[in-house]
Design an enzyme around this catalytic site. Structure first.
Site, short mmCIF file in Angstrom:
data_model
loop_
_atom_site.label_atom_id
_atom_site.label_comp_id
_atom_site.label_asym_id
_atom_site.label_seq_id
_atom_site.Cartn_x
_atom_site.Cartn_y
_atom_site.Cartn_z
N LYS A 345 0.83 -1.22 0.00
CA LYS A 345 0.00 0.00 0.00
C LYS A 345 0.86 1.26 0.00
O LYS A 345 0.57 2.22 -0.71
CB LYS A 345 -0.94 0.01 1.21
CG LYS A 345 -2.07 -0.99 1.12
CD LYS A 345 -3.13 -0.76 2.19
CE LYS A 345 -2.58 -0.64 3.57
NZ LYS A 345 -1.84 -1.85 4.02
N PHE A 630 -3.42 -1.91 6.80
CA PHE A 630 -3.93 -3.27 6.58
C PHE A 630 -5.10 -3.29 5.58
O PHE A 630 -5.17 -2.48 4.68
CB PHE A 630 -4.28 -3.93 7.92
CG PHE A 630 -3.10 -4.09 8.81
CD1 PHE A 630 -1.93 -4.69 8.35
CD2 PHE A 630 -3.11 -3.60 10.11
CE1 PHE A 630 -0.81 -4.84 9.17
CE2 PHE A 630 -1.98 -3.74 10.94
CZ PHE A 630 -0.85 -4.36 10.46
N PHE A 718 3.91 -8.26 -9.53
CA PHE A 718 5.24 -8.81 -9.26
C PHE A 718 5.74 -9.50 -10.53
O PHE A 718 4.94 -9.91 -11.38
CB PHE A 718 5.18 -9.81 -8.11
CG PHE A 718 4.77 -9.23 -6.78
CD1 PHE A 718 4.66 -7.85 -6.60
CD2 PHE A 718 4.49 -10.05 -5.69
CE1 PHE A 718 4.29 -7.31 -5.38
CE2 PHE A 718 4.12 -9.52 -4.46
CZ PHE A 718 4.01 -8.14 -4.31
#
Length: 894
Positions: A345, A630, A718
């Site tokens: 984040k 979170f 990724f």
């Protein structure tokens, strides 16, 4: 006419800015009271405030410069002028004046603009303005400047030539002076005429203008029978022009405060493949000096306090200055339920602002939380973002920064010490003894402090003389009667130290056997951290600190920090921590770092003040991107229901961060453990796992929709993710109600890799926004907890332990029932069980305890067992962290 124009212009400025008090400071180093009076009179007529700084005759240039530098930094002075002897008008003195405060227009910066013809960027020196006003049509005429040297002479020559005059210049002792005077149509004396220059040298009928220092000698007659030539002195006209310049200066200053596109010098990135470590990337970039960055985004010199080269505190006075400026768009970055590795984040937040500002030329600010030292040395490492989307210098970001967490630790522990000390003293002293010590005689006089008077008023004792209290009133005043079993205030330290989770205090013989069990929390879990994040001003922070409930007395009534008399001291310790810290991204765009993490046990958002200041600085068309901790079920829910209530701000867009890795875990993939290699399911294409795991993404999108805010999914890509996996996630996200879903490569490419995300966010921000809170504050505490559990987590119902129920009853009875709820719950699952991935259903949410942060302004239920003090793993991060003693470089930090 000049004065009337200036007066009308200033009146117009004041109508738009009624609290503005334009102030002109004049440094004077001579005893000419006529000039001083003229300045005062003209300033009064125009409506300006003028202050004279009268230095003694014979003052040196260094003394003048010292006074100039002081006034340059005085925010209450908007203009600066000099009335000095000729010998002191040197470049050193003139260029010491800040160009934006230079009312006389004699600095090299102003003069350069004037000579180039950039009339909108400069002021004409008042004396030069007066000369031009006195001269009529001079096109084709010959003008001689005599004794007009330096900046004033250069400005005169430039303006006269621009009007079409042939300009000559010489000094009083020049051998050609007589011949030049005989042929000049206009003569301008820059200094007093020596007696040995005969009037007969001047061409008959020539216009003569005197700019001599004796400004107020209005007219001299050089006329002879055969040479009628009258001299006009600039006199009071130059003073009027000075006031007009001051008004123009104010107009320019007001204009500079309005919204504008930043003139930001972005730093270039040259991403490498493979991507180096975060710290190598950080060190490869040379950050801008923080004062340069501050100026680029519209901060004034007196609004920043610099810490080293690359970070600065920003003063809250900025909010008052920009209070009438419209806010920018407000973007929240949240996420799906993460793996223990985190889903990026902070990296998305940084990449998004790099894309907005460095690549789309849109003003934008990132607002991040300051990392705790605990995880930095424990398990997670740094929190400055990562790859080519991070805050620099990353080691400064991750280590101490400007000391805010240390200030919180000091304030928290001062209050903890005050609680135990008060219990000890009350248990060992009589009422009279306590009273004599709490209200001592000083220099023969006994008096209450301000905080003691406030306590007396709360007790209903309206007395101010310590000698008039009855025995009963004295007893009420001195005895807090704290019940040690109800103390909720714990000591804190910013280190993961599991052996402080339960401790015994008071074992020294000096504590007279008053032993009790206590504990340490990690510093960022302190209520003072929550207050720092939610406060809106210094006064508000002080009031919140005073309201903090630390225990109950033996009658069940709350005892506060204000009762202990410590509020003012806490505010003093926090006076610098309340200011957000300015830093920059790898691409030189601005970042505020303020308040701390821990969204599972606190509300986990950066500060309201950082967001508010940033929203003013970016302006109406800009963006402020802030991050919630979170998953959306924890950080985002608290952002909306707690932080937005405190700030009054309305979010424009939610960016929901997801990764293929996390989705595979939610789809039934093997456990992901920090420090352990990923299993092949995470490094090879597996569309079924991804599709199954998107249930968590869908649920988090639905949670966002409960609040009526558009959501854009940012898929943090990724290198092991296949294009088919990426396409599948984006497709499912859009089908599930996301406004858009965009793959992002900012980690490997910087802002360029998040341009599509930035464009999607910009479009989403223009959508209709129907933001609403999840629950009404008027509902009972238990009902608010149930709404969060059922609507956000997907629980079937909640179950309160007897302890939790009794606490709810007590808080309701004490008048705290109308506060928002801050759930303390694991971040690793939508439920209370970390191992339950995906979207658990049918579970009963257990509430083991309920506590209150009255100063911060929320009730926090503990779901299951929640630790407020993390522990170190077998192999903490500190094994890899080292310092090079030669270069002083930090090694191994992320």
């Amino acid at each position: 006419r000049v004065t009337e124009n200036a007066k009308n212009s200033l009146a117009s400025v004041k109508r738009e800015n009624p609290r503005l008090e334009p102030t002109l400071a004049i440094i004077q180093a001579h005893n000419d009271h006529l000039i001083q009076e003229a300045n005062k009179n003209f300033a009064k007529e125009v409506g300006l405030r003028v202050i004279h700084i009268c230095l003694p005759e014979g003052s040196t240039k260094d003394e003048i410069v010292s006074e100039i530098l002081r006034l340059n930094e005085d925010p209450n002075v908007q203009g600066l002028a000099l009335d000095l002897p000729e010998s002191l008008y040197s470049s050193k003195v003139l260029n010491a004046v800040k160009p934006e405060k230079d009312v006389d227009g004699l600095s090299s910066v102003n003069l350069g603009c004037l000579v180039r013809g950039d009339v909108n960027d400069c002021l004409v020196p008042p004396t030069v303005s007066a000369v031009m006003e006195l001269l009529e049509d001079i096109g084709g005429k010959t003008v001689l400047l005599v004794g007009a040297r330096g900046a004033q002479g250069a400005a005169l020559q430039s303006l006269l030539q621009r009007q079409g005059a042939a300009v000559l210049s010489c000094h009083w002792r020049a051998p050609q002076l007589q011949s030049e005077l005989r042929r000049a149509d206009v003569v301008v004396f820059g200094s007093s005429k020596p007696d040995d220059v005969p009037v007969s040298w001047i061409k008959p009928g020539a216009t003569i203008i005197s700019c001599a220092h004796d400004l107020l000698s209005e007219k001299h007659n050089y006329g002879q029978r055969n040479n009628p030539a009258a001299e006009k002195a600039v006199g009071s006209l130059a003073v009027a022009m000075r006031m007009q310049n001051m008004v123009k200066n104010m107009e320019r200053w007001i204009q500079s405060q309005q919204y504008r596109k930043w003139d930001l010098h972005c730093l270039k990135l040259q991403p490498l493949s493979p991507v180096p470590s975060d710290i190598e990337i950080s060190r490869a970039q040379s950050p801008k000096a923080v004062d340069v960055l501050a100026k680029e985004i519209g901060l004034l010199t007196d609004e920043i306090e610099i810490y080293g080269q690359t970070k600065a505190k920003v003063r809250l006075s900025l909010l008052e200055r920009l209070k009438d400026q419209p806010d920018g768009k407000y973007v929240l970055v949240a996420g799906i339920t993460p793996t223990p590795l985190g889903e990026g984040k902070s990296t998305v937040t940084v990449g998004l602002v790099q894309a907005l500002t460095a690549h789309l030329n849109i003003n934008s600010f990132a607002c991040l939380r300051q990392p705790s030292q605990g995880p930095t040395f424990g398990v997670k490492g740094g929190a400055a973002g990562g790859g080519y989307a991070q805050v620099i210098p990353m080691e400064e970001f991750n280590l101490h920064l400007t000391g805010d967490i240390h200030a919180i630790t000091a304030a928290n522990n001062l209050l903890a010490a005050a609680i135990d000390a008060r219990i000890l003293h009350e248990n060992t002293q009589s009422d009279k003894s306590l009273y004599n010590r709490l209200v001592p005689v000083v220099n023969g006089v006994r008096g209450f402090s301000a905080i003691q008077l406030a306590r007396l008023r709360r007790l209903g004792i309206n007395k101010t003389d310590p000698g008039t209290l009855t025995e009963e009133e004295i007893s009420k005043f001195v005895r807090l009667d704290i019940d040690p079993s109800t103390i909720t205030w714990q000591r804190v330290v910013d280190t993961n130290d599991r052996f402080l989770r339960k401790i015994t205090v008071g074992q020294a013989s000096t504590e007279k056997g008053f032993v009790r069990q206590a504990q340490f929390d990690i510093a960022v879990a302190s209520e003072i951290m929550a207050i720092l994040a939610l406060t809106t001003s210094l006064q508000d922070m002080k009031e919140r600190l005073g309201k903090m409930v630390v225990a109950n007395d033996k009658k069940g009534e709350p005892v506060t920090a204000e009762d202990l008399g410590v509020t003012g001291a806490l505010a003093v310790l926090m006076k610098d921590a309340i200011k957000p810290t300015l830093m920059q991204t790898l691409e030189g765009t601005p970042v505020f770092v303020h308040a701390g993490p821990f969204a599972n046990i606190a509300h986990g958002n950066s500060s309201v003040l950082a967001d508010k200041i940033a929203l003013k600085l970016v302006g109406e068309k800009g963006f402020v991107v802030t991050e919630a901790g979170f998953g959306a079920d924890i950080g985002m829910e608290k952002f909306f229901n707690i932080k937005c209530r405190a700030s009054g701000l309305v979010p424009s867009v939610v960016v929901l961060v997801a990764t293929v890795r996390a989705l595979k875990m939610h789809g039934g993939g093997p456990n992901v453990t920090a420090g352990a290699p990923l299993k092949k399911e995470y490094t090879e294409e597996n569309l079924q796992l991804v599709a199954d795991g998107c249930c968590n993404l869908k649920k988090q999108i639905q949670i966002t929709q409960l609040f009526g805010v558009p959501v854009v999914v940012a898929l943090n890509v990724f290198k092991s993710d296949s294009s088919a996996e990426v396409d599948l996630v984006c497709k499912i996200a859009k089908e599930s109600g996301a406004f858009d879903a965009v793959p992002c490569n900012h980690w490997s490419a910087g802002g360029r890799g998040a341009v599509k995300l930035a464009q999607a966010v910009e479009k989403a921000a223009n959508q209709k926004n129907s933001f609403k809170y999840l629950y009404s504050l008027e509902l009972p505490i238990v009902e608010k907890i149930r709404i969060i559990a059922q609507k956000v987590y997907g629980a079937q119902d909640i179950e309160l332990s007897p302890t939790a129920q009794s606490q709810v009853d007590r808080y309701t009875q004490q008048g705290f029932g109308n506060l928002p709820i801050c759930m303390a719950k694991t971040h690793l699952s939508l439920s209370h069980q970390p191992e339950r991935k995906g979207v658990p259903t049918g579970f009963i949410l257990p509430i083991s305890d309920v506590r209150a942060s009255i100063g911060a302004g929320f009730i926090y239920p503990l779901v299951g067992t929640m630790s407020t003090m993390p522990g170190l793993p077998t192999r903490p991060c500190f094994y890899d962290i080292d310092l090079d003693p030669i270069t002083e470089q930090v090694k191994g930090l992320f």
